[in-house]
Design a protein around this motif. Structure first.
Motif, mmCIF file in Angstrom:
data_model
loop_
_atom_site.group_PDB
_atom_site.id
_atom_site.type_symbol
_atom_site.label_atom_id
_atom_site.label_comp_id
_atom_site.label_asym_id
_atom_site.label_seq_id
_atom_site.Cartn_x
_atom_site.Cartn_y
_atom_site.Cartn_z
ATOM 1 N N VAL A 219 85.556 9.358 54.544
ATOM 2 C CA VAL A 219 84.535 9.414 53.492
ATOM 3 C C VAL A 219 83.716 10.691 53.641
ATOM 4 N N SER A 220 83.061 11.096 52.556
ATOM 5 C CA SER A 220 82.220 12.285 52.585
ATOM 6 C C SER A 220 80.932 11.999 53.347
ATOM 7 N N SER B 137 74.307 7.031 31.673
ATOM 8 C CA SER B 137 75.734 6.824 31.941
ATOM 9 C C SER B 137 76.080 6.841 33.424
ATOM 10 N N ASP B 138 75.208 7.401 34.268
ATOM 11 C CA ASP B 138 75.488 7.438 35.699
ATOM 12 C C ASP B 138 75.270 6.062 36.327
ATOM 13 N N ASN B 139 75.976 5.828 37.418
ATOM 14 C CA ASN B 139 75.744 4.631 38.223
ATOM 15 C C ASN B 139 74.925 5.071 39.438
ATOM 16 N N PHE B 140 73.935 4.284 39.821
ATOM 17 C CA PHE B 140 73.096 4.700 40.943
ATOM 18 C C PHE B 140 72.449 3.506 41.625
ATOM 19 N N VAL B 141 71.963 3.751 42.841
ATOM 20 C CA VAL B 141 71.188 2.760 43.592
ATOM 21 C C VAL B 141 69.917 3.432 44.085
ATOM 22 N N VAL C 297 67.559 7.970 46.029
ATOM 23 C CA VAL C 297 68.532 7.493 45.054
ATOM 24 C C VAL C 297 69.910 8.058 45.364
ATOM 25 N N TYR C 298 70.907 7.199 45.293
ATOM 26 C CA TYR C 298 72.306 7.601 45.434
ATOM 27 C C TYR C 298 72.932 7.523 44.053
ATOM 28 N N VAL C 299 73.423 8.654 43.556
ATOM 29 C CA VAL C 299 74.004 8.724 42.217
ATOM 30 C C VAL C 299 75.511 8.879 42.328
ATOM 31 N N THR D 289 82.025 12.894 38.512
ATOM 32 C CA THR D 289 82.496 14.078 39.233
ATOM 33 C C THR D 289 82.007 14.187 40.670
ATOM 34 N N ALA D 290 80.966 13.449 41.041
ATOM 35 C CA ALA D 290 80.425 13.613 42.394
ATOM 36 C C ALA D 290 79.542 12.444 42.786
ATOM 37 N N GLN D 291 79.350 12.320 44.105
ATOM 38 C CA GLN D 291 78.398 11.360 44.649
ATOM 39 C C GLN D 291 77.340 12.170 45.389
ATOM 40 N N ARG D 292 76.069 11.931 45.039
ATOM 41 C CA ARG D 292 74.987 12.724 45.628
ATOM 42 C C ARG D 292 73.805 11.834 45.992
ATOM 43 N N ILE D 293 73.074 12.272 47.008
ATOM 44 C CA ILE D 293 71.840 11.614 47.416
ATOM 45 C C ILE D 293 70.676 12.532 47.061
ATOM 46 N N TYR D 294 69.665 11.964 46.397
ATOM 47 C CA TYR D 294 68.499 12.736 45.985
ATOM 48 C C TYR D 294 67.232 12.103 46.558
ATOM 49 N N GLU D 295 66.368 12.963 47.070
ATOM 50 C CA GLU D 295 65.077 12.505 47.582
ATOM 51 C C GLU D 295 63.909 13.128 46.826
ATOM 52 N N ASP D 296 64.179 14.180 46.034
ATOM 53 C CA ASP D 296 63.083 14.841 45.329
ATOM 54 C C ASP D 296 62.506 13.921 44.258
ATOM 55 N N ARG D 297 61.237 14.067 44.017
ATOM 56 C CA ARG D 297 60.512 13.132 43.153
ATOM 57 C C ARG D 297 61.035 13.118 41.722
ATOM 58 N N GLN D 298 61.471 14.288 41.223
ATOM 59 C CA GLN D 298 61.940 14.353 39.846
ATOM 60 C C GLN D 298 63.192 13.504 39.641
#
Length: 290
Positions: free
Chosen positions: A101-102, A224-228, A241-243, A247-256
């Protein structure tokens, strides 16, 4: 050798950064206070503090004590910071799957282990935290271009091990919003789907899980994205948030990014059926299966 970011090292860094910003201190200001009257070999550099705040550097217990004192952190919060420091390099079970896994997926699992709440939004498939093994294998196997057939079994194992977090005493709850389309898409055949839908009717009875279905009649979906969205026990942690997009799976912590996904989740929840009516719809779809 470069250190690997972990959820706990990132959380520690984020909390220290917020505490520093609340104290209205620059990194240089904080380093100056921490190094006051300290011999050269025990001083903390601005570069080290910068890497620490991004989760890429580690800190000794003594250094953390001096940073906490300079920031006037209370005793209870100091215990939290020390726990994060101590566990930053602790090996987790998810690292057994690092070869298939990535790093973002590995980080997703680690986040889930530390988070106390989760809010999911799914319009393609049923949320991974709520999948049966057969359904998970069918979903994973459908991504033939990205997943080797010999790894499907291990990836399904990993997904089911993630679900164990739902039954931990300190986990407060999962609120899942999913589209009616996710319920009606027959993944893996009628038998697999029947087992999956039956599971959705049972899991809410025994675990802190609430399911809301977005019916076709709700109209256009808010995204349209799936996220948690994951929540943590300390207010200084902030949500993560995990999006999972096409095309990709990314983790975001920034407030926006977190704010945008929170808006999408809240909008989806507002359009979705109440929990009881959602269960009625799940049972109706279940009965319609051949």
């Amino acid at each position: 050798m470069a250190l690997r970011k972990t959820v706990r090292s990132r959380r520690l860094g984020k909390q220290l950064r917020r505490l520093r910003e609340e104290a209205r201190l620059s990194q240089d200001d904080l380093v100056g206070r921490v190094n006051d009257d300290q011999p050269k070999q025990r001083r903390l550099s601005t570069t080290h503090l910068s890497r620490l705040e991004t989760g890429l550097a580690r800190i000794t217990p003594e250094q953390l004590d001096r940073v906490a004192e300079a920031l006037q952190v209370d005793a209870e919060h100091r215990k939290t910071l020390e726990e994060l420091r101590r566990r930053a390099d602790e090996r987790g079970w998810w690292q057994e799957y690092a070869d298939i896994v990535s790093q973002d997926v590995e980080m997703l699992v680690e986040i889930g282990e530390d988070a106390t709440t989760a809010r999911s939004y799914d319009n393609a498939f049923i949320q991974g935290l709520l999948q049966t093994r057969s359904y998970a294998e069918a979903v994973i196997g459908s991504a033939r271009a990205f997943v080797s057939p010999i790894n499907i079994d291990r990836m399904a194992d990993m997904r089911l091990r993630r679900q164990e977090r739902l039954s931990d005493p300190d986990f407060e709850g999962l609120t899942a919003v999913m589209s009616e389309g996710a319920l009606r898409t027959v993944v893996g055949g009628p038998d697999v789907m029947r087992e999956q839908l039956q599971y959705l009717t049972e899991v809410v009875q025994r675990l802190p899980v609430t399911i809301h279905v977005l019916p076709f009649s709700a109209g256009a979906l808010p995204g349209s994205d799936n996220f948690v969205l994951f929540g943590f026990p300390h207010e200084l942690d902030g949500d993560v948030v995990y999006v999972d997009s096409e095309t990709a799976q990314r983790i975001y912590e920034d407030r926006q990014a977190v704010r945008q996904c929170t808006y999408m989740f809240d909008a989806g929840l507002a359009q979705a059926l109440p929990a009881r009516e959602s269960q009625d719809l799940i049972r109706a779809v279940l009965k319609e299966l051949p």
